[in-house]
Write an enzyme that holds these catalytic residues in place. Structure first.
Site, PDB file in Angstrom:
ATOM      1  N   ASP A 203      59.997  73.861  40.927  1.00  0.00           N
ATOM      2  CA  ASP A 203      60.180  74.921  39.867  1.00  0.00           C
ATOM      3  C   ASP A 203      60.676  74.325  38.667  1.00  0.00           C
ATOM      4  O   ASP A 203      61.285  73.203  38.510  1.00  0.00           O
ATOM      5  CB  ASP A 203      61.295  75.815  40.441  1.00  0.00           C
ATOM      6  CG  ASP A 203      61.542  76.761  39.388  1.00  0.00           C
ATOM      7  OD1 ASP A 203      60.731  77.654  39.618  1.00  0.00           O
ATOM      8  OD2 ASP A 203      62.705  76.836  38.859  1.00  0.00           O
ATOM      9  N   GLU A 245      55.301  59.333  52.529  1.00  0.00           N
ATOM     10  CA  GLU A 245      55.855  59.038  53.917  1.00  0.00           C
ATOM     11  C   GLU A 245      55.322  60.053  54.922  1.00  0.00           C
ATOM     12  O   GLU A 245      55.121  59.882  55.966  1.00  0.00           O
ATOM     13  CB  GLU A 245      57.109  58.829  53.898  1.00  0.00           C
ATOM     14  CG  GLU A 245      57.887  57.828  53.361  1.00  0.00           C
ATOM     15  CD  GLU A 245      59.448  57.903  53.224  1.00  0.00           C
ATOM     16  OE1 GLU A 245      60.011  58.190  54.452  1.00  0.00           O
ATOM     17  OE2 GLU A 245      60.101  57.511  52.250  1.00  0.00           O
TER      18      GLU A 245
HETATM   19  C1  GLC Z   1      60.488  79.473  37.404  1.00  0.00           C
HETATM   20  C2  GLC Z   1      60.315  80.470  38.172  1.00  0.00           C
HETATM   21  C3  GLC Z   1      60.794  81.860  37.671  1.00  0.00           C
HETATM   22  C4  GLC Z   1      62.553  81.426  37.786  1.00  0.00           C
HETATM   23  C5  GLC Z   1      62.455  80.334  36.863  1.00  0.00           C
HETATM   24  C6  GLC Z   1      64.155  79.891  36.917  1.00  0.00           C
HETATM   25  O1  GLC Z   1      59.849  79.827  36.157  1.00  0.00           O
HETATM   26  O2  GLC Z   1      58.798  80.619  38.276  1.00  0.00           O
HETATM   27  O3  GLC Z   1      60.558  83.055  38.638  1.00  0.00           O
HETATM   28  O4  GLC Z   1      63.137  82.403  37.008  1.00  0.00           O
HETATM   29  O5  GLC Z   1      61.897  79.064  37.169  1.00  0.00           O
HETATM   30  O6  GLC Z   1      64.102  79.218  38.408  1.00  0.00           O
END
Ligand code: GLC
Length: 525
Positions: A203, A245
Site C-alpha cells: 500500500d 526465500e
Molecule cells: C491506498 C489505499 C486506500 C487507502 C490509502 C491509505 O491508497 O488503496 O484505500 O485509503 O492507501 O492507506
C-alpha cells in the site's frame, strides 16, 4: 521458521487474472451486514468458476476501520468482524485447492492510532521515534504538508507536539529511517508467507520515506520531501530478498506520472509488479489508449517486469460509470456529486474494455463487482463513511460508491448480502438486477462475458503485441499464434479481418458482420 510455501515460483503472476476482494462488501457469511471470511469461503466455487488465478484481499487485519481497514492495529490478527486467523489460514488453503492463490495487502506507510506502538508513543514512550513527532512552529504545524485526504497532514497531541499523517489523523505515518520499523515489516512479510500467501500488495508504496528535515514542499523541486524518494529502493531490495526465500511476489501501489521513475520499482531485485494507474485513468479514446498501452510496455521492457492492466479498484469510480460520462478518464480532483452518466453507454464500453485489457500482455486485475457490471452507487450523504469525503469538507463524494456490498441473490433480502441486518453501506434501488443468480445463466450478461473471456484468454499466450493497420478510432493488435483483438471506438462500424474465426465479442456484430462502435472482438486466423 516455517516451510517456504512457494519454493517453486512458476511465474504465474506474469499473466495472471487477479480478483480483488474487498472483504467487507464481498459476501456476508453470518448475515450481520458486513462481509467476512466465511462469506468468501462460501463463494470460492464462484471465483473458481469465474476462472481467476489469484485473489487480492484488501486489509483484513484488526482495525478500527477509520479508513476501511487501511488503519491497521495488528498486522497479525484478523478483524473479528471478518473472522479469525485460523479461518484465514483455511481460506488460503481452500482457495489453493481450487487453484487460486492469495495476495494480502500490507500497509507499511502508517498504522492505526490504536496500534500498540502509537499508543505507547502517545503515552510519551520512546516509541515516538517510530513515528514523526515534532515541535510546531509556534501554534502552527511543523510544515505545510497536506493530507492526501485533504486538510493538514499534522495533528497536535496533548503535550503540544505534532505527529505526521499523510492520510487521516487515525493513520500516523511510520518513521522508515528507524531500523525497528524495517525489521517489523520484514517479520510481518514472513508471517504471511509462512501462512501460504503467494503475494503481497504494498500500500502507498512510494510514500514511506520522508526527508528527515521535513521541509515544505516546493513545486518542481527535486527530490520531493515524501514522494518517490531514492531511499525507498533500498527498503524494497531487502523485502525482495525476503520474498525470494518464499517464492512470494509483490504488487506495488505506485502512483507516479513519470514512467521511468515508476519502472525503477520494478527492477529485477525490487517489486515484481505494480498497478498500472496510467491505463486505469486513461479516457475512452483510441489514440490515448494506444499511447497508454505503448507507454506501459515501453516502460516495463527495460526492467523485464510484466505490465498490469487495471480498470478500477476500491479507490476509484466504477468502470461502467466512468465510461458513461463526458469525461471518461479518472481524476481524484475531478470527482463530484451528481455527474450525469449514461449507464448503457458506459456498460457497452466497459464490456469492450474488458476484452481489451484481457487481451493485453501481462496480469489483469478485476475488482469485485466489475464482472457484474456494477455501477458506482449513490450513497446517501448521511451514510458515507469514507474519510476522503469528510476531510474534503463534504465536497468529494469519497470512495464508498464503489464499495457497496455485492448482490448475489435477486429475490433474497439485500440481494443476498446480510440476511439478518442491513448491509453496512446501503445498496441502491435496482441493485438486485445485477445479482449473480440473474447473470449466471444469461449468455449476454457481463458475468458471462468475463467468464468466457477469462477461459479463452490463454489463446493470447505470452508473446509480444503487434499493432495491425486500422482506421482512425480502431485498435487492432495481434498476439501469439495469430490471435487478434479489435476494439472499435469510432462512430462507424469497422470491417473485421477476413478469413478469421470470431472467438468472442463484447456485443453483437451488425447485419453485415462489422464491429459496431464501442465493441471489441477476439479472432483467430
Ligand atoms: C491506498 C489505499 C486506500 C487507502 C490509502 C491509505 O491508497 O488503496 O484505500 O485509503 O492507501 O492507506
Amino acid at each position: 521458521m516455517g516451510q517456504p510455501t512457494h519454493a517453486r515460483n512458476t511465474g504465474w503472476w506474469r499473466s495472471a487474472v487477479i480478483y480483488q476482494v474487498y472483504v467487507r462488501s464481498f459476501a456476508d457469511g453470518d448475515g450481520d451486514g458486513t462481509g467476512d471470511l466465511a462469506g468468501v469461503r462460501a463463494r470460492l466455487p464462484y471465483l473458481a468458476e469465474l476462472g481467476v488465478d489469484a485473489l487480492w484481499f484488501n486489509p483484513w487485519y484488526l482495525s478500527p476501520m477509520k479508513d476501511g481497514g487501511y488503519d491497521v492495529a495488528d498486522y497479525r490478527a484478523i478483524d473479528p468482524a471478518f473472522g479469525t486467523l485460523a479461518e484465514a489460514e483455511k481460506l488460503i488453503a481452500e482457495a489453493r485447492e481450487l487453484g487460486i492463490l492469495t495476495i494480502v495487502d500490507i500497509v507499511p506507510n502508517h498504522v492505526s492510532d490504536q496500534h500498540p506502538w502509537f499508543r505507547a508513543a502517545l503515552a510519551g514512550g520512546p516509541e515516538r521515534e517510530l513515528f514523526h513527532f515534532r515541535r510546531g512552529r509556534g501554534e502552527l504545524p511543523p510544515n505545510a504538508w497536506r493530507s492526501q485526504f485533504g486538510g493538514p497532514a499534522w495533528t497536535r497531541v496533548e503535550d503540544g507536539d505534532w505527529y505526521l499523517h499523510l492520510f487521516a489523523p487515525e493513520q500516523p505515518d511510520l518513521n522508515w529511517a528507524h531500523p525497528a520499523v524495517r525489521q517489523e515489516h520484514e517479520d510481518i512479510l514472513r508471517f504471511w508467507w509462512e501462512r501460504g500467501v503467494a503475494g503481497v500488495r504494498v500500500d502507498s508504496a512510494a510514500l514511506l520515506v520522508k526527508d528527515p528535515l521535513l521541509p515544505d514542499f516546493t513545486e518542481g523541486r527535486d527530490p520531493h520531501p515524501y514522494v518517490d524518494r531514492d531511499e525507498l529502493h533500498d527498503v524494497y531490495r531487502s523485502w525482495r530478498a525476503v520474498a525470494d526465500e518464499y517464492g512470494g511476489i509483490f504488487v506495488g501501489e505506485v502512483w507516479l506520472p513519470d514512467t521511468e521513475r515508476f519502472a525503477r520499482y520494478l527492477r529485477p531485485d525490487e517489486l515484481h509488479t505494480a498497478f498500472n494507474f496510467a491505463f486505469m485513468a486513461c479516457p475512452w479514446d483510441a489514440r490515448r489508449l494506444r499511447a497508454s498501452i505503448d507507454g506501459t510496455l515501453a516502460a516495463h521492457a527495460p526492467v523485464g517486469a510484466p505490465a498490469t492492466w487495471v480498470l478500477c479498484n476500491h479507490d476509484v469510480t466504477r468502470t461502467v460509470t466512468r465510461y458513461g460520462r463526458t469525461d471518461t478518464g479518472f481524476d481524484f480532483a475531478a470527482k463530484a456529486f451528481g455527474t450525469p452518466t449514461d449507464l448503457a453507454l458506459g456498460t457497452r464500453r466497459a464490456r469492450a474494455a474488458a476484452l481489451l485489457s484481457l487481451a493485453l500482455p501481462g496480469a489483469v486485475y478485476v475488482y469485485q463487482g466489475e464482472e457484474l457490471g456494477l455501477p458506482e452507487a449513490d450513497v446517501p450523504r448521511d451514510r458515507i463513511e469514507d474519510p476522503m469525503h469528510f476531510r474534503s469538507g463534504g465536497m468529494d463524494p469519497g470512495r464508498d460508491g464503489c464499495r457497496v456490498p455485492l448482490p448475489w441473490t435477486s429475490e433474497a433480502p439485500h440481494a443476498g448480502f446480510g440476511s439478518l441486518e442491513e448491509p453496512w453501506l446501503p445498496q441502491p434501488a435496482g441493485w438486485s438486477a445485477y445479482a449473480v443468480d440473474r447473470q449466471r445463466d444469461d449468455p449476454d450478461s457481463m458475468l458471462a462475458l468475463y467468464r468466457a473471456a477469462i477461459a479463452a484468454r490463454p489463446v493470447f499466450g505470452d508473446g509480444p503485441l503487434t499493432w495491425l493497420p486500422s482506421p482512425d478510432g480502431v485498435l487492432a493488435f495481434a498476439r501469439a499464434e495469430g490471435v487478434i483483438c479489435v476494439v472499435n471506438l469510432a462512430a462507424t462500424p469497422t470491417e473485421l479481418p477476413a478469413r478469421h474465426e470470431l472467438l468472442l465479442s463484447s456485443g453483437p456484430l451488425d447485419d453485415r458482420g462489422r464491429l459496431p462502435q464501442d465493441t471489441a472482438a477476439w479472432l483467430r486466423a
